[in-house]
Design a protein around this motif. Structure first.
Motif, mmCIF file in Angstrom:
data_model
loop_
_atom_site.group_PDB
_atom_site.id
_atom_site.type_symbol
_atom_site.label_atom_id
_atom_site.label_comp_id
_atom_site.label_asym_id
_atom_site.label_seq_id
_atom_site.Cartn_x
_atom_site.Cartn_y
_atom_site.Cartn_z
ATOM 1 N N HIS A 134 80.385 54.197 -75.929
ATOM 2 C CA HIS A 134 81.366 53.121 -76.093
ATOM 3 C C HIS A 134 81.002 52.337 -77.345
ATOM 4 O O HIS A 134 79.919 51.759 -77.429
ATOM 5 N N GLU A 135 81.896 52.355 -78.321
ATOM 6 C CA GLU A 135 81.703 51.651 -79.595
ATOM 7 C C GLU A 135 80.339 51.947 -80.218
ATOM 8 O O GLU A 135 79.623 51.070 -80.659
ATOM 9 N N GLY A 136 79.987 53.242 -80.203
ATOM 10 C CA GLY A 136 78.747 53.684 -80.840
ATOM 11 C C GLY A 136 77.499 53.495 -79.993
ATOM 12 O O GLY A 136 76.423 53.940 -80.375
ATOM 13 N N GLN A 137 77.618 52.858 -78.845
ATOM 14 C CA GLN A 137 76.475 52.655 -77.946
ATOM 15 C C GLN A 137 76.508 53.724 -76.859
ATOM 16 O O GLN A 137 77.575 54.054 -76.330
ATOM 17 N N VAL A 138 75.331 54.268 -76.532
ATOM 18 C CA VAL A 138 75.242 55.305 -75.510
ATOM 19 C C VAL A 138 74.730 54.677 -74.214
ATOM 20 O O VAL A 138 73.715 53.983 -74.205
ATOM 21 N N TYR A 139 75.465 54.910 -73.144
ATOM 22 C CA TYR A 139 75.107 54.426 -71.812
ATOM 23 C C TYR A 139 74.848 55.630 -70.921
ATOM 24 O O TYR A 139 75.409 56.703 -71.137
ATOM 25 N N THR A 140 74.016 55.450 -69.908
ATOM 26 C CA THR A 140 73.745 56.515 -68.951
ATOM 27 C C THR A 140 74.306 56.114 -67.595
ATOM 28 O O THR A 140 74.018 55.031 -67.090
ATOM 29 N N LEU A 141 75.118 56.985 -67.037
ATOM 30 C CA LEU A 141 75.651 56.812 -65.692
ATOM 31 C C LEU A 141 74.824 57.697 -64.784
ATOM 32 O O LEU A 141 74.622 58.874 -65.064
ATOM 33 N N ARG A 142 74.333 57.113 -63.678
ATOM 34 C CA ARG A 142 73.468 57.876 -62.770
ATOM 35 C C ARG A 142 73.913 57.648 -61.336
ATOM 36 O O ARG A 142 74.227 56.528 -60.941
ATOM 37 N N ILE A 143 73.952 58.728 -60.563
ATOM 38 C CA ILE A 143 74.181 58.641 -59.128
ATOM 39 C C ILE A 143 72.803 58.711 -58.472
ATOM 40 O O ILE A 143 72.057 59.663 -58.679
ATOM 41 N N THR A 144 72.461 57.692 -57.685
ATOM 42 C CA THR A 144 71.132 57.619 -57.069
ATOM 43 C C THR A 144 71.064 58.464 -55.800
ATOM 44 O O THR A 144 72.070 58.951 -55.299
ATOM 45 N N ARG A 145 69.856 58.583 -55.251
ATOM 46 C CA ARG A 145 69.666 59.307 -53.992
ATOM 47 C C ARG A 145 70.389 58.622 -52.843
ATOM 48 O O ARG A 145 70.738 59.255 -51.857
ATOM 49 N N MET A 146 70.608 57.317 -52.982
ATOM 50 C CA MET A 146 71.330 56.551 -51.955
ATOM 51 C C MET A 146 72.836 56.561 -52.216
ATOM 52 O O MET A 146 73.580 55.801 -51.612
ATOM 53 N N ASN A 147 73.275 57.404 -53.169
ATOM 54 C CA ASN A 147 74.681 57.594 -53.530
ATOM 55 C C ASN A 147 75.317 56.338 -54.139
ATOM 56 O O ASN A 147 76.497 56.067 -53.945
ATOM 57 N N LYS A 148 74.522 55.572 -54.869
ATOM 58 C CA LYS A 148 75.014 54.414 -55.611
ATOM 59 C C LYS A 148 75.146 54.793 -57.076
ATOM 60 O O LYS A 148 74.506 55.726 -57.541
ATOM 61 N N LEU A 149 75.965 54.036 -57.815
ATOM 62 C CA LEU A 149 76.123 54.276 -59.247
ATOM 63 C C LEU A 149 75.349 53.229 -60.029
ATOM 64 O O LEU A 149 75.414 52.036 -59.708
ATOM 65 N N ILE A 150 74.662 53.674 -61.071
ATOM 66 C CA ILE A 150 73.954 52.775 -61.980
ATOM 67 C C ILE A 150 74.372 53.130 -63.396
ATOM 68 O O ILE A 150 74.333 54.301 -63.793
ATOM 69 N N LEU A 151 74.781 52.124 -64.152
ATOM 70 C CA LEU A 151 75.142 52.292 -65.564
ATOM 71 C C LEU A 151 74.143 51.494 -66.392
ATOM 72 O O LEU A 151 74.022 50.281 -66.215
ATOM 73 N N THR A 152 73.370 52.189 -67.245
ATOM 74 C CA THR A 152 72.368 51.518 -68.061
ATOM 75 C C THR A 152 72.589 51.830 -69.528
ATOM 76 O O THR A 152 73.191 52.837 -69.883
ATOM 77 N N LYS A 153 72.083 50.944 -70.367
ATOM 78 C CA LYS A 153 72.191 51.098 -71.805
ATOM 79 C C LYS A 153 70.959 51.806 -72.327
ATOM 80 O O LYS A 153 69.894 51.705 -71.823
#
Length: 51
Positions: free
Chosen positions: A32-51
Motif C-alpha cells: 500500500h503506497e510503497g509500504q509492505v504489510y504482512t497479513l497473517r492468520i494465527t493458530r487461533m484463526n485470528k488475523l494480524i496485519l503488521t508493517k
C-alpha cells in the motif's frame, strides 16, 4: 466474492476470503503506497496485519 450494494446508489465493497489471499503458512504480503504489510492468520484463526 463481492457483496451486492444496498439500494442507496453505493458501490459494492469487495469481499475476499483471507485463506484465499494467504499461502499454505497463512501469510500474505500487501503493498500500500510503497509500504509492505504482512497479513497473517494465527493458530487461533485470528488475523494480524503488521508493517
Amino acid at each position: 466474492m463481492m457483496t451486492a450494494p444496498e439500494n442507496r446508489g453505493e458501490t459494492a465493497i469487495p469481499e475476499h476470503a483471507a485463506k484465499h489471499l494467504t499461502n499454505e503458512q497463512g501469510l500474505a504480503r500487501i503493498v500500500h503506497e510503497g509500504q509492505v504489510y504482512t497479513l497473517r492468520i494465527t493458530r487461533m484463526n485470528k488475523l494480524i496485519l503488521t508493517k
